[in-house]
Design a protein around this motif. Sequence first.
Motif, PDB file in Angstrom:
ATOM      1  N   SER A 107      56.027  12.912  40.719  1.00  0.00           N
ATOM      2  CA  SER A 107      55.251  12.986  39.472  1.00  0.00           C
ATOM      3  C   SER A 107      55.872  13.958  38.476  1.00  0.00           C
ATOM      4  O   SER A 107      55.522  13.951  37.301  1.00  0.00           O
ATOM      5  N   GLY A 108      56.783  14.788  38.949  1.00  0.00           N
ATOM      6  CA  GLY A 108      57.421  15.775  38.083  1.00  0.00           C
ATOM      7  C   GLY A 108      56.580  17.007  37.820  1.00  0.00           C
ATOM      8  O   GLY A 108      56.977  17.870  37.034  1.00  0.00           O
ATOM      9  N   GLU A 109      55.432  17.114  38.488  1.00  0.00           N
ATOM     10  CA  GLU A 109      54.541  18.248  38.236  1.00  0.00           C
ATOM     11  C   GLU A 109      54.803  19.428  39.160  1.00  0.00           C
ATOM     12  O   GLU A 109      54.285  20.517  38.943  1.00  0.00           O
ATOM     13  N   ALA A 110      55.602  19.217  40.208  1.00  0.00           N
ATOM     14  CA  ALA A 110      55.911  20.297  41.138  1.00  0.00           C
ATOM     15  C   ALA A 110      57.332  20.149  41.648  1.00  0.00           C
ATOM     16  O   ALA A 110      57.873  19.041  41.716  1.00  0.00           O
ATOM     17  N   GLU A 111      57.930  21.276  41.998  1.00  0.00           N
ATOM     18  CA  GLU A 111      59.246  21.285  42.614  1.00  0.00           C
ATOM     19  C   GLU A 111      59.082  21.457  44.123  1.00  0.00           C
ATOM     20  O   GLU A 111      58.055  21.946  44.597  1.00  0.00           O
TER      21      GLU A 111
ATOM     22  N   ALA B 192      57.681  25.554  33.080  1.00  0.00           N
ATOM     23  CA  ALA B 192      57.781  25.966  34.474  1.00  0.00           C
ATOM     24  C   ALA B 192      56.751  25.226  35.320  1.00  0.00           C
ATOM     25  O   ALA B 192      55.664  24.884  34.857  1.00  0.00           O
ATOM     26  N   ARG B 193      57.130  24.972  36.562  1.00  0.00           N
ATOM     27  CA  ARG B 193      56.258  24.231  37.472  1.00  0.00           C
ATOM     28  C   ARG B 193      56.113  24.996  38.778  1.00  0.00           C
ATOM     29  O   ARG B 193      56.971  25.793  39.142  1.00  0.00           O
ATOM     30  N   PRO B 194      55.028  24.737  39.509  1.00  0.00           N
ATOM     31  CA  PRO B 194      54.901  25.366  40.829  1.00  0.00           C
ATOM     32  C   PRO B 194      55.967  24.826  41.775  1.00  0.00           C
ATOM     33  O   PRO B 194      56.427  23.689  41.644  1.00  0.00           O
ATOM     34  N   ARG B 195      56.334  25.644  42.732  1.00  0.00           N
ATOM     35  CA  ARG B 195      57.371  25.274  43.701  1.00  0.00           C
ATOM     36  C   ARG B 195      56.769  25.315  45.094  1.00  0.00           C
ATOM     37  O   ARG B 195      56.151  26.313  45.487  1.00  0.00           O
ATOM     38  N   ILE B 196      56.934  24.248  45.829  1.00  0.00           N
ATOM     39  CA  ILE B 196      56.345  24.104  47.161  1.00  0.00           C
ATOM     40  C   ILE B 196      57.453  24.102  48.197  1.00  0.00           C
ATOM     41  O   ILE B 196      58.419  23.341  48.091  1.00  0.00           O
TER      42      ILE B 196
END
Length: 428
Positions: free
Chosen positions: A29-33, A2-6
């Motif tokens: 970067s694939g680290e956040a949605e 799971a990633r953080p979502r902005i």
Amino acid sequence: MARPRIIILGSCDTKLGETLFLRNQITKSGEAEALLVDVGHIPVQNDQIDVTNLELAARRSVDAAASLAELSRAEYIKYMIECATPFVEELYQKDQIHGIVSAAGSSGTSLATAVMRNALPIGFPKLMVSTMASGDVKHLIEETDITLMYSVVDIAGTNFILNQILTNAAGAIAGAATAYYQSQSKPHAEGESQRKKRIGITMFGVTTPCADAIRSHLVSNYAYEVYVFHATGSGGKAMERLVREKQLDAVLDITTTEIADEVVGGVLSAGPQRLTAAAQAGIPQVVSVGACDMVNFGPRDTVPPEFTSAGNKRILFEHNPAVTLMRTTPEECVLIAGFIASALQDHVVRPDLVKVLLPTGGISMIATPSQPFYHPESDAALFETLEKRLDGSGIEVRRDDRAINDKDFALLAAESLVELIRKTEAEK
């Protein structure tokens, strides 16, 4: 994983290219949605817009959605704030977003920051890239923790400078959202019943010894976490907001000087809602009248003429080159006391959890004998009006013959709050 979502608020009718660039920098970067929400005036078709302005408007009114483009600019901004705020708040409540960002000019900044202020609590990452960030930004931030980044150039077409700033903004919000997401995901080390009580204290330069003594006593002797608020207008508003967000469990409102500015017309008012949040929340609350002997202005030459004319020359004290203090009169102290009494009486749900302490030896560092704001008649008007107005309200009012910065008065205030907190604990 799971990633953080902005969530990105974009005025896509005028800032589509810039907003899409910001989105790409966040997600590449694939680290956040990212969730791109169009809050623009004119409908735009683009596959990368996740929620259109028409979809937002339709959540509020189908008819309004059809005529969105017909609204004037001022009407559209107000209406879109009303549409976007509950949408963003709902996403937050469901833990579906972990940061918010926008890039805009003056109108878009007013819109986006209003949504950030109204929908999201203090502590949630909020970033606004704006052409307005280098000027007077008080109305954009108010008492919240919105971070502003100046765009330097107008947000009117991508270019090397703007692209670098938007890249930095993407990195900043992604980092903040990641930290926030991880902090929310961690299991709590302590059970809710063992969480430290969160106490708010108000302070001013001339009541600092009192606030410091209270803070030291509570932290040293109890499992309390103390938050000190500088009573400069925004500080009082911030404390009231945190009470409403249920991020404070009790309040030691020792320094209510912002009320003097609200009543008399100084520059550090916290607004007409000051002193209402804790009363409405029914949490333990100890109130005093710290620094109600003064009204705040800027440099001496900014004091309004009505206070410096020959027929109404007032007692002024230069706190520093940027701050001039004016002593309150007996008549003004009656009004200040009336404000305090009304705020408590009109909003209190648990009178038994409110105490008012009156330090008759001096209500600030410069209102004691031999100091420039020592004026017993004004203080007497303040004390007597409070006692009279709160008589029969169920709210305890207690005089103490020490000055507010006397260590023993500070301990009395601290222990008075502890007593109220223990009362609420015994009721559980």
